[in-house]
Structures are given as structure tokens and as C-alpha cells.
Design a protein around this motif. Structure first.
Motif, short mmCIF file in Angstrom:
data_model
loop_
_atom_site.label_atom_id
_atom_site.label_comp_id
_atom_site.label_asym_id
_atom_site.label_seq_id
_atom_site.Cartn_x
_atom_site.Cartn_y
_atom_site.Cartn_z
N SER A 84 15.11 0.53 -3.50
CA SER A 84 15.89 0.52 -2.14
C SER A 84 17.05 1.65 -2.44
O SER A 84 17.17 2.35 -3.77
N PHE A 85 17.95 2.15 -1.86
CA PHE A 85 19.50 3.34 -1.95
C PHE A 85 20.10 2.59 -2.69
O PHE A 85 20.35 3.65 -3.93
N SER A 86 21.10 1.91 -3.19
CA SER A 86 21.52 1.40 -4.28
C SER A 86 21.34 1.69 -4.85
O SER A 86 22.00 2.06 -5.85
N ALA A 87 19.66 0.47 -5.46
CA ALA A 87 18.80 0.59 -6.76
C ALA A 87 19.14 1.76 -7.19
O ALA A 87 19.04 2.77 -8.17
N TYR A 88 19.11 3.27 -6.84
CA TYR A 88 18.48 4.21 -6.88
C TYR A 88 20.13 5.60 -6.61
O TYR A 88 20.08 5.75 -7.81
N ILE A 89 20.87 5.08 -6.23
CA ILE A 89 22.26 5.40 -6.80
C ILE A 89 23.26 5.08 -8.00
O ILE A 89 22.92 5.16 -8.73
N ARG A 90 22.00 3.74 -8.56
CA ARG A 90 22.70 2.72 -9.87
C ARG A 90 22.00 3.44 -10.65
O ARG A 90 21.97 4.04 -11.76
N MET A 143 20.65 6.56 -10.27
CA MET A 143 21.54 7.77 -10.83
C MET A 143 23.01 8.32 -11.20
O MET A 143 22.66 9.06 -10.98
N TYR A 144 23.67 7.27 -11.13
CA TYR A 144 25.07 7.43 -11.23
C TYR A 144 24.92 7.98 -11.78
O TYR A 144 26.54 9.62 -11.67
N PRO A 145 24.93 8.60 -13.18
CA PRO A 145 25.97 9.62 -14.40
C PRO A 145 25.53 10.67 -13.88
O PRO A 145 26.44 11.52 -13.58
N ALA A 146 24.11 10.97 -13.16
CA ALA A 146 23.76 11.89 -12.37
C ALA A 146 24.58 12.52 -11.18
O ALA A 146 25.19 13.65 -10.74
N ILE A 147 25.26 11.78 -10.55
CA ILE A 147 25.64 11.11 -8.88
C ILE A 147 27.00 11.62 -9.16
O ILE A 147 27.39 11.93 -9.05
#
Length: 114
Positions: A13-19, A21-25
Motif C-alpha cells: 500500500s502507499f502508506s506501507a511503502y512510505i513506512r 522507505m522512511y529513512p530514504a524519504i
């Protein structure tokens, strides 16, 4: 192993991907990359149409969870174990349980119909 990660990221999901990839984001944000540019890159990779509001919300949730973990002295990758099953037995809905505040209610007679 990389193939499995690639396949699993395509079903995220969109939020799972953000979670994930959080360090890179977070590093990109600290380097000055605008959020809308990051959002376009994520939507392009996932093929989704996540909104800026959803991205900000996910980032805020991740940051607040990380702050809570720091306050409690937990490692950043800590995940709470699942809740144990209740030790109270399941009972049918047509009668009050034999424990708790309903224990002293009459079970028959005119008062039981209240």
C-alpha cells in the motif's frame, strides 16, 4: 532475495511503502527535496495516485511512533507482539456473564426482564 523484495513492493500500500522507505524519504526531505517531487517519484514507482495529504499523514504517524519509541527507550525497529487471547471465556449473548458487574443481577423473576 532482491526479486522477492521487488515483488513484495509491487503489492504494498502507499502508506506501507512510505513506512518501508522512511529513512530514504526523511533524508531526501532533510536535503531539501520538495514533498511533491518525492510524491511523484513514489506514485511513479508504485503506480498509485497517493495524495500529498496522505503522504504527510503517514510521515506524521511514523514520526510520532518513533518519538514514542525513543521516549520508552525502545529500538526504532521494535514491533509490539500480538495481543494474547482473552482469558475470559466467550459466552452467548442471551445471558449475562457470570463475572463482573452483572454477577449480582437476578436471573429469573420480574427483575430479570428489566
Amino acid at each position: 532475495m532482491e526479486t522477492i523484495r521487488t515483488l513484495s513492493s509491487s503489492y504494498m500500500s502507499f502508506s506501507a511503502y512510505i513506512r518501508r522507505m522512511y529513512p530514504a524519504i526523511d533524508e531526501a526531505i532533510r536535503d531539501g527535496t520538495p514533498l511533491d517531487v518525492i510524491l511523484k517519484a513514489i506514485n511513479g514507482k508504485l503506480g498509485t495516485n497517493g495524495t500529498l495529504a496522505a503522504m504527510k499523514s503517514a510521515l506524521q504517524r511514523i514520526r510520532s511512533e518513533m518519538a514514542a519509541k525513543r521516549t520508552l527507550g525502545l529500538p526504532p525497529d521494535f514491533v509490539a507482539p500480538p495481543m494474547p487471547a482473552s482469558h475470559f471465556p466467550l459466552q452467548p449473548y442471551d445471558r449475562p456473564p457470570s463475572w463482573g458487574p452483572f454477577n449480582n443481577f437476578p436471573r429469573s423473576g420480574p427483575m430479570s426482564r428489566l
